[in-house]
Motif scaffolding. Structure first.
Motif, PDB file in Angstrom:
ATOM      1  N   ARG A 125       0.961  -1.578  -0.003  1.00 25.59           N
ATOM      2  CA  ARG A 125       0.151   0.160   0.028  1.00 25.59           C
ATOM      3  C   ARG A 125       0.556   1.418  -0.264  1.00 25.59           C
ATOM      4  O   ARG A 125       2.026   1.315   0.760  1.00 25.59           O
ATOM      5  CB  ARG A 125      -1.280  -0.293   1.147  1.00 25.59           C
ATOM      6  CG  ARG A 125      -0.767  -0.455   2.715  1.00 25.59           C
ATOM      7  CD  ARG A 125      -1.529  -0.252   3.981  1.00 25.59           C
ATOM      8  NE  ARG A 125      -2.418  -1.370   3.689  1.00 25.59           N
ATOM      9  CZ  ARG A 125      -3.174  -1.327   4.146  1.00 25.59           C
ATOM     10  NH1 ARG A 125      -3.579  -0.080   5.119  1.00 25.59           N
ATOM     11  NH2 ARG A 125      -4.419  -1.967   3.962  1.00 25.59           N
ATOM     12  N   GLU A 331       0.465   3.008 -11.155  1.00 21.45           N
ATOM     13  CA  GLU A 331       0.481   3.289  -9.322  1.00 21.45           C
ATOM     14  C   GLU A 331       1.080   4.913  -9.597  1.00 21.45           C
ATOM     15  O   GLU A 331       0.459   5.760  -8.972  1.00 21.45           O
ATOM     16  CB  GLU A 331       1.461   2.142  -8.735  1.00 21.45           C
ATOM     17  CG  GLU A 331       1.029   0.968  -8.306  1.00 21.45           C
ATOM     18  CD  GLU A 331       2.472   0.531  -7.626  1.00 21.45           C
ATOM     19  OE1 GLU A 331       2.648   0.762  -6.177  1.00 21.45           O
ATOM     20  OE2 GLU A 331       2.438  -0.323  -8.304  1.00 21.45           O
ATOM     21  N   LEU A 334      -1.523   7.523  -9.501  1.00 18.94           N
ATOM     22  CA  LEU A 334      -1.743   7.697  -7.846  1.00 18.94           C
ATOM     23  C   LEU A 334      -1.088   8.418  -7.165  1.00 18.94           C
ATOM     24  O   LEU A 334      -1.946   9.158  -6.360  1.00 18.94           O
ATOM     25  CB  LEU A 334      -3.232   6.344  -7.479  1.00 18.94           C
ATOM     26  CG  LEU A 334      -3.905   5.789  -8.095  1.00 18.94           C
ATOM     27  CD1 LEU A 334      -4.021   4.421  -7.509  1.00 18.94           C
ATOM     28  CD2 LEU A 334      -4.932   6.516  -7.636  1.00 18.94           C
ATOM     29  N   TYR A 341      -3.970   4.528  -2.485  1.00 23.71           N
ATOM     30  CA  TYR A 341      -3.611   3.085  -2.564  1.00 23.71           C
ATOM     31  C   TYR A 341      -3.142   1.971  -2.175  1.00 23.71           C
ATOM     32  O   TYR A 341      -2.719   2.092  -1.035  1.00 23.71           O
ATOM     33  CB  TYR A 341      -3.748   3.944  -4.065  1.00 23.71           C
ATOM     34  CG  TYR A 341      -2.423   3.394  -4.576  1.00 23.71           C
ATOM     35  CD1 TYR A 341      -1.956   2.454  -4.801  1.00 23.71           C
ATOM     36  CD2 TYR A 341      -1.743   5.030  -4.238  1.00 23.71           C
ATOM     37  CE1 TYR A 341      -1.053   1.984  -4.925  1.00 23.71           C
ATOM     38  CE2 TYR A 341      -0.021   4.141  -4.972  1.00 23.71           C
ATOM     39  CZ  TYR A 341       0.974   2.858  -5.127  1.00 23.71           C
ATOM     40  OH  TYR A 341       2.000   2.993  -5.819  1.00 23.71           O
ATOM     41  N   LEU A 361      -5.868  -2.086  -8.387  1.00 24.28           N
ATOM     42  CA  LEU A 361      -5.261  -1.031  -7.539  1.00 24.28           C
ATOM     43  C   LEU A 361      -6.562  -0.959  -6.669  1.00 24.28           C
ATOM     44  O   LEU A 361      -7.623  -0.054  -7.206  1.00 24.28           O
ATOM     45  CB  LEU A 361      -4.840  -0.037  -8.510  1.00 24.28           C
ATOM     46  CG  LEU A 361      -2.902   0.008  -8.766  1.00 24.28           C
ATOM     47  CD1 LEU A 361      -2.807  -1.100  -9.574  1.00 24.28           C
ATOM     48  CD2 LEU A 361      -2.600   0.913  -9.315  1.00 24.28           C
ATOM     49  N   GLU A 362      -6.544  -0.556  -5.472  1.00 22.81           N
ATOM     50  CA  GLU A 362      -7.854  -0.134  -4.741  1.00 22.81           C
ATOM     51  C   GLU A 362      -7.753   1.369  -3.956  1.00 22.81           C
ATOM     52  O   GLU A 362      -6.083   1.585  -3.203  1.00 22.81           O
ATOM     53  CB  GLU A 362      -8.025  -0.879  -3.896  1.00 22.81           C
ATOM     54  CG  GLU A 362      -8.690  -1.630  -4.569  1.00 22.81           C
ATOM     55  CD  GLU A 362      -9.329  -3.086  -3.411  1.00 22.81           C
ATOM     56  OE1 GLU A 362      -9.534  -4.557  -3.832  1.00 22.81           O
ATOM     57  OE2 GLU A 362      -8.450  -2.959  -2.197  1.00 22.81           O
ATOM     58  N   VAL A 363      -8.155   2.717  -4.325  1.00 26.32           N
ATOM     59  CA  VAL A 363      -7.867   4.197  -3.827  1.00 26.32           C
ATOM     60  C   VAL A 363      -8.967   4.233  -2.427  1.00 26.32           C
ATOM     61  O   VAL A 363      -9.494   3.175  -2.009  1.00 26.32           O
ATOM     62  CB  VAL A 363      -8.653   4.433  -4.291  1.00 26.32           C
ATOM     63  CG1 VAL A 363      -7.355   5.054  -5.831  1.00 26.32           C
ATOM     64  CG2 VAL A 363      -9.996   5.007  -4.676  1.00 26.32           C
ATOM     65  N   TRP A 364      -8.028   4.922  -1.114  1.00 22.28           N
ATOM     66  CA  TRP A 364      -8.694   4.798  -0.159  1.00 22.28           C
ATOM     67  C   TRP A 364     -10.068   5.981  -0.844  1.00 22.28           C
ATOM     68  O   TRP A 364      -9.746   7.071  -0.483  1.00 22.28           O
ATOM     69  CB  TRP A 364      -8.801   5.709   1.067  1.00 22.28           C
ATOM     70  CG  TRP A 364      -8.657   5.487   2.144  1.00 22.28           C
ATOM     71  CD1 TRP A 364      -8.794   6.678   2.626  1.00 22.28           C
ATOM     72  CD2 TRP A 364      -9.113   4.431   2.880  1.00 22.28           C
ATOM     73  NE1 TRP A 364      -9.340   6.786   4.057  1.00 22.28           N
ATOM     74  CE2 TRP A 364      -9.493   5.421   3.843  1.00 22.28           C
ATOM     75  CE3 TRP A 364      -9.074   3.547   3.204  1.00 22.28           C
ATOM     76  CZ2 TRP A 364     -10.464   4.411   5.379  1.00 22.28           C
ATOM     77  CZ3 TRP A 364      -9.527   2.357   4.618  1.00 22.28           C
ATOM     78  CH2 TRP A 364     -10.095   3.154   5.587  1.00 22.28           C
ATOM     79  N   TRP A 371     -11.423   0.290   0.854  1.00 17.78           N
ATOM     80  CA  TRP A 371     -10.811   0.343  -0.285  1.00 17.78           C
ATOM     81  C   TRP A 371     -11.638   0.400  -1.582  1.00 17.78           C
ATOM     82  O   TRP A 371     -12.222  -1.325  -1.739  1.00 17.78           O
ATOM     83  CB  TRP A 371      -9.407  -0.170  -0.449  1.00 17.78           C
ATOM     84  CG  TRP A 371      -8.466   0.015   1.317  1.00 17.78           C
ATOM     85  CD1 TRP A 371      -8.481  -0.356   2.392  1.00 17.78           C
ATOM     86  CD2 TRP A 371      -7.685   0.525   0.670  1.00 17.78           C
ATOM     87  NE1 TRP A 371      -7.792  -0.537   2.980  1.00 17.78           N
ATOM     88  CE2 TRP A 371      -6.594   0.898   1.898  1.00 17.78           C
ATOM     89  CE3 TRP A 371      -6.890   1.529   0.002  1.00 17.78           C
ATOM     90  CZ2 TRP A 371      -5.704   1.149   2.613  1.00 17.78           C
ATOM     91  CZ3 TRP A 371      -5.501   2.223  -0.097  1.00 17.78           C
ATOM     92  CH2 TRP A 371      -5.162   2.090   1.801  1.00 17.78           C
ATOM     93  N   GLU A 373     -11.960  -0.620  -5.509  1.00 16.74           N
ATOM     94  CA  GLU A 373     -11.165  -0.583  -7.014  1.00 16.74           C
ATOM     95  C   GLU A 373     -10.807   0.761  -7.896  1.00 16.74           C
ATOM     96  O   GLU A 373     -12.063   0.966  -8.282  1.00 16.74           O
ATOM     97  CB  GLU A 373     -11.699  -1.510  -7.629  1.00 16.74           C
ATOM     98  CG  GLU A 373     -11.657  -2.026  -9.461  1.00 16.74           C
ATOM     99  CD  GLU A 373     -11.759  -3.119 -10.151  1.00 16.74           C
ATOM    100  OE1 GLU A 373     -11.284  -3.371 -10.990  1.00 16.74           O
ATOM    101  OE2 GLU A 373     -13.122  -3.736  -9.357  1.00 16.74           O
ATOM    102  N   ALA A 418     -12.201   9.426  -6.104  1.00 19.66           N
ATOM    103  CA  ALA A 418     -10.638   9.688  -5.244  1.00 19.66           C
ATOM    104  C   ALA A 418     -10.487  11.320  -4.650  1.00 19.66           C
ATOM    105  O   ALA A 418     -10.171  10.951  -3.700  1.00 19.66           O
ATOM    106  CB  ALA A 418      -9.674   8.800  -5.470  1.00 19.66           C
TER     107      ALA A 418
END
Length: 448
Positions: A125, A331, A334, A341, A361-364, A371, A373, A418
């Motif tokens: 992360r 990546e 982001l 992420y 990839l998962e964002v917060w 999280w 996708e 995001a």
């Protein structure tokens, strides 16, 4: 499509690998079809050998003045039987190919076992600031709003879109529309100038052959939007040269992966042209037939959304190195946006149909405290290339199948979500990420 030769030579491995997806392979059906194929081929080869022998015998008998009527009768009967065998073999091959078209790709040996997203494995992360005690990003110092509440004062309008098209569409106006465009331009510029992708403009409508080649058909037909061509019923279907061609069903693309990958369909690519690195910004259209009740609020799951797609078409020896490289390319978006992420390796039961290995990839999202996708990057190995007959010419030997990879770089709407949620201020205004400000005319804050 799975490799028929691997099925014949190493069926046990195929069965075990498909089991990682939770799929039980019908070995009995395959063995039955394979037995029929072998029987027909053996009879065909024997009959061809007999035809050659009889032809030679007829010549010998005629040269001696002997009676060859019996041999002539046999010779005349052979072509009819060979034609029957040819039709029978074609039927067996057609049944096998039709079945194989419905089977997913084999997971790579490094893919973890599992049935659902709960079994995926976090790889790493990235947080732009120190983590909270639970390892997640620090909570905002005020009660966060979700992207809908933040976006509506800035021009996000679901009601207008609902009047125009129905549920799961959106209209953007003013500041938020500009921010959406800025994200797409930034992503394209990054992928082309820093990562070496060739920017493409592609059709948004493709034919069924293209979708069979890339693996969307036949399995995902209900998830596609079909296009009905206008015009008179007797209007001919013409190619760019004015020649009549067979009509095919047409579909709106669900991802730019489809036209980018299929650009090498029915081709033999020179070795010197590899790797091919392609990117495009397109709208994507998905009916989301299997997602009823999920993410009905907001922009997370829409029938129409934008995406910047990355595709690489490569030599088989390099595809897993390229997969890691492409994850890094996603990546980078982001990281430059400075959005938290994580990278997740998907288990066998959660992978896409054509993938051999996939990273998400998962964002917060602070308002959901979870999280979500935003990108999926996959190596399809030769699965799509075999369906498309896409090959490369090695320095020696016959043409071989290419490997294809695809990934989001990124989904623009979800990136917008995001940014809205992670850059929100207590008064509802949005700080514009520094990397986007040149695309926003120097604006630093969006407010209603």
């Amino acid at each position: 499509m799975l490799d028929p030769n691997q099925l014949r030579k190493d069926l046990a491995t195929v069965i075990d690998r498909l089991a990682l997806r939770g799929m039980v392979f019908d070995a009995e059906r395959f063995n039955r079809l394979e037995a029929r194929r072998k029987t027909v081929q053996v009879e065909t080869e024997n009959l061809q050998a007999r035809r050659n022998a009889v032809s030679k015998l007829i010549g010998q008998l005629k040269s001696k003045g002997a009676d060859a009527s019996q041999e002539l009768a046999e010779s005349q009967a052979i072509p009819a039987r060979l034609k029957e065998l040819e039709a029978e073999l074609a039927a067996v091959q057609a049944e096998l190919n039709e079945w194989l078209m419905t089977l997913p790709n084999l997971p790579h040996a490094s893919v973890p076992a599992g049935a659902s997203a709960d079994d995926n494995v976090e790889v790493r992360r990235w947080l732009p600031a120190a983590a909270a005690a639970d390892g997640n990003p620090q909570p905002l110092p005020f009660e966060p709003k979700d992207h809908v509440s933040l976006g509506e004062p800035l021009g996000l309008d679901f009601d207008a879109a609902r009047k125009l098209s129905g549920a799961r569409f959106m209209m953007l106006r003013g500041p938020i529309a500009r921010l959406h465009r800025a994200l797409a331009q930034f992503m394209l510029d990054l992928q082309t100038t820093e990562h070496g992708y060739l920017e493409c403009y592609t059709p948004y409508i493709v034919n069924s052959s293209t979708l069979f080649g890339t693996g969307q058909l036949p399995k995902f037909k209900d998830d596609m939007f079909w296009v009905t061509k206008g015009g008179a019923d007797d209007e001919p279907n013409l190619d760019e040269h004015g020649n009549a061609v067979a009509s095919e069903d047409l579909y709106l693309i669900s991802t730019a992966e489809i036209p980018l990958t299929a650009s090498v369909r029915d081709s033999i690519v020179p070795l010197s042209a590899l790797p091919m690195k392609l990117t495009a910004h397109t709208p994507c259209f998905r009916s989301e037939a299997g997602s009823g009740g999920r993410d009905t609020r907001g922009m997370i799951r829409q029938h129409q959304f934008d995406k910047v797609e990355m595709v690489q078409i490569v030599h088989p020896d390099t595809s897993y190195d390229v997969l890691e490289q492409m994850v890094g390319h996603a990546e980078a978006v982001l990281q430059k946006l400075r959005v938290p992420y994580r990278v997740v390796l998907l288990c066998g039961g959660d992978m896409g149909f054509g993938s051999a290995k996939t990273y998400d990839l998962e964002v917060w999202l602070p308002a959901q405290n979870t999280w979500r996708e935003i990108s999926s990057v996959s190596n399809c190995e030769a699965f799509q290339a075999r369906r498309m007959q896409a090959r490369y010419r090695p320095e020696k030997g016959k043409p071989e199948y290419l490997h294809t990879l695809n990934g989001s770089g990124l989904a623009v709407g979800r990136a917008l979500v995001a940014v809205l949620e992670n850059y929100q201020q207590e008064d509802g205004s949005i700080v514009v990420p520094e990397v986007l400000r040149p695309y926003m005319g120097g604006l630093t804050v969006l407010s209603s």
